[in-house]
Design a protein around this motif. Structure first.
Motif, PDB file in Angstrom:
ATOM      1  N   PRO A 169      17.765   2.378   1.634  1.00 18.26           N
ATOM      2  CA  PRO A 169      17.994   3.473   0.833  1.00 18.26           C
ATOM      3  C   PRO A 169      17.178   4.732   1.269  1.00 18.26           C
ATOM      4  N   LYS A 170      17.566   5.998   1.038  1.00 18.11           N
ATOM      5  CA  LYS A 170      17.101   7.147   1.427  1.00 18.11           C
ATOM      6  C   LYS A 170      16.557   8.130   0.474  1.00 18.11           C
ATOM      7  N   ALA A 171      15.488   8.731   0.503  1.00 18.07           N
ATOM      8  CA  ALA A 171      15.118   9.745  -0.384  1.00 18.07           C
ATOM      9  C   ALA A 171      15.705  10.968  -0.067  1.00 18.07           C
ATOM     10  N   ALA A 172      15.740  12.132  -0.967  1.00 16.29           N
ATOM     11  CA  ALA A 172      16.275  13.494  -0.520  1.00 16.29           C
ATOM     12  C   ALA A 172      15.948  13.950   0.805  1.00 16.29           C
ATOM     13  N   PRO A 216       0.876  -1.123  -0.261  1.00 19.57           N
ATOM     14  CA  PRO A 216      -0.020   0.092  -0.141  1.00 19.57           C
ATOM     15  C   PRO A 216       1.068   1.102   0.058  1.00 19.57           C
ATOM     16  N   TRP A 217       1.942   1.151   0.149  1.00 18.89           N
ATOM     17  CA  TRP A 217       2.863   2.448   0.429  1.00 18.89           C
ATOM     18  C   TRP A 217       3.971   2.289  -0.760  1.00 18.89           C
ATOM     19  N   ALA A 218       3.630   1.508  -1.887  1.00 22.76           N
ATOM     20  CA  ALA A 218       4.554   1.401  -3.123  1.00 22.76           C
ATOM     21  C   ALA A 218       4.744   2.854  -3.549  1.00 22.76           C
ATOM     22  N   GLY A 219       6.013   3.180  -3.618  1.00 25.22           N
ATOM     23  CA  GLY A 219       6.466   4.444  -4.321  1.00 25.22           C
ATOM     24  C   GLY A 219       6.420   5.660  -3.309  1.00 25.22           C
ATOM     25  N   ASP A 220       6.204   5.475  -2.038  1.00 27.69           N
ATOM     26  CA  ASP A 220       6.085   6.405  -1.339  1.00 27.69           C
ATOM     27  C   ASP A 220       7.313   6.503  -0.249  1.00 27.69           C
ATOM     28  N   HIS A 239       4.791  10.363   2.308  1.00 25.25           N
ATOM     29  CA  HIS A 239       4.119  11.246   1.119  1.00 25.25           C
ATOM     30  C   HIS A 239       4.622  10.401   0.089  1.00 25.25           C
ATOM     31  N   PRO A 240       3.946  10.721  -1.069  1.00 23.76           N
ATOM     32  CA  PRO A 240       4.203  10.356  -2.538  1.00 23.76           C
ATOM     33  C   PRO A 240       5.339  10.883  -3.012  1.00 23.76           C
ATOM     34  N   ALA A 241       6.215  10.258  -3.839  1.00 22.93           N
ATOM     35  CA  ALA A 241       7.381  10.758  -4.284  1.00 22.93           C
ATOM     36  C   ALA A 241       7.257  12.000  -5.112  1.00 22.93           C
ATOM     37  N   ARG A 242       6.007  12.170  -5.580  1.00 24.79           N
ATOM     38  CA  ARG A 242       5.625  13.438  -6.399  1.00 24.79           C
ATOM     39  C   ARG A 242       5.577  14.635  -5.664  1.00 24.79           C
ATOM     40  N   ASN A 243       5.068  14.385  -4.245  1.00 22.88           N
ATOM     41  CA  ASN A 243       4.910  15.367  -3.572  1.00 22.88           C
ATOM     42  C   ASN A 243       6.076  15.718  -2.404  1.00 22.88           C
ATOM     43  N   LEU A 254      13.693  10.368   4.483  1.00 20.98           N
ATOM     44  CA  LEU A 254      12.869   8.991   4.729  1.00 20.98           C
ATOM     45  C   LEU A 254      13.349   7.913   3.692  1.00 20.98           C
ATOM     46  N   VAL A 255      12.848   6.674   4.051  1.00 19.37           N
ATOM     47  CA  VAL A 255      13.285   5.660   3.238  1.00 19.37           C
ATOM     48  C   VAL A 255      12.277   5.483   2.112  1.00 19.37           C
ATOM     49  N   LEU A 256      12.819   4.990   0.996  1.00 15.01           N
ATOM     50  CA  LEU A 256      12.008   4.567  -0.204  1.00 15.01           C
ATOM     51  C   LEU A 256      11.335   3.518   0.062  1.00 15.01           C
ATOM     52  N   ALA A 257       9.962   3.399   0.316  1.00 20.11           N
ATOM     53  CA  ALA A 257       9.346   2.182   0.409  1.00 20.11           C
ATOM     54  C   ALA A 257       9.550   0.930  -0.656  1.00 20.11           C
TER      55      ALA A 257
END
Length: 281
Positions: free
Chosen positions: A27-30, A5-9, A58-62, A33-36
């Protein structure tokens, strides 16, 4: 492979910040937080096998760390607030002066919520419940009039509705109400992001309710009564108390009185028949 349910978040364990993520192997996003989609199985904080709560996402796009060219106010002669204000105005206009006949028409095929059940076959629409012969009844007319009056008297929450939608928030059934007798005097409604976990919603509502209740009780109780400090000197002779001087006629306080032992002793020893003083008055 099953899509989570958190795919891409981007996920985090705390309500704010990313302290747990700073020391995990995922792995972390900028944003920190971690990449789901890339959570490691050996991570004790985020691996799904550990069934830990994810309190922010939050979604990657946001992602707040995304860097994209932002539209400047120079490209248009109005602001986002102008758009919201006009949308709220038009939203409110749609609810003004509802058509009385139209209210009745919409009721005919609408289910009555309190009897909308099929388990025992008692489900009823307004028309079936109040006008089964479809020849018009006083009961149906009364319900139609009351519903029309409720629409007319509804509070204008158009600005709230527009702002909630623009901020990706959804109204929630949680609410807090304080009443004076049977009359509500304060009501707090809540709206949450669709991805906010139900447990987090319950926690926040409870915390807000307890905090507001404590403040209201404090306000109702009035200002706190401040007790005057205990006297530091005898109320008669004004000699400073000396706790170490416990002689019969010493300078220590006499028990819990505001007088020293010497003044109390002198008062008790007086032989004047009409003696009066602050101690024995």
């Amino acid at each position: 492979m099953t899509r989570t349910p958190w795919a891409g978040d981007h996920l985090g364990r705390d309500w704010t910040g990313h302290a747990p993520e700073d020391n995990c192997p995922c792995p972390k996003a900028a944003c920190g937080l971690v990449l789901a989609d890339h959570i490691r199985d050996d991570c004790t904080q985020h691996a799904w096998t550990h069934a830990r709560s994810m309190r922010q996402s939050h979604p990657a796009r946001n992602c707040p760390a995304r860097t994209e060219p932002k539209e400047t106010t120079m490209t248009r002669p109005y602001t986002d607030d102008d758009l919201r204000a006009e949308a709220a105005r038009q939203h409110a206009n749609l609810t003004e002066d509802p058509d009385y006949v139209g209210v009745g028409k919409q009721m005919e095929d609408a289910w009555v919520p309190s009897v909308e059940t099929t388990e025992d076959g008692s489900a009823r629409k307004w028309g079936e419940l109040l006008d089964p012969e479809q020849d018009g009844t006083a009961a149906y007319d009364e319900a139609q009039r009351k519903i029309h009056d409720l629409i007319n008297g509804a509070a204008d929450t158009s600005e709230w509705a527009i702002n909630l939608g623009a901020d990706s928030l959804q109204p929630d059934s949680h609410q807090l109400t304080w009443s004076a007798g049977e009359q509500p005097i304060v009501r707090v409604h809540f709206a949450f992001h669709e991805r906010m976990h139900p447990e987090a919603r319950d926690y926040l509502v409870t915390a807000v309710g307890e905090a507001l209740q404590a403040e209201m009780e404090r306000a109702a109780a009035g200002p706190a009564v401040v007790e005057p400090p205990a006297a530091e000197a005898c109320g008669k002779c004004r000699t400073p108390f000396n706790a170490a001087d416990t002689r019969y006629d010493g300078d220590a306080r006499f028990y819990l009185t505001p007088y020293c032992r010497r003044c109390v002793a002198g008062c008790h020893d007086t032989e004047i028949a009409d003696h009066r003083c602050v101690i024995c008055a």
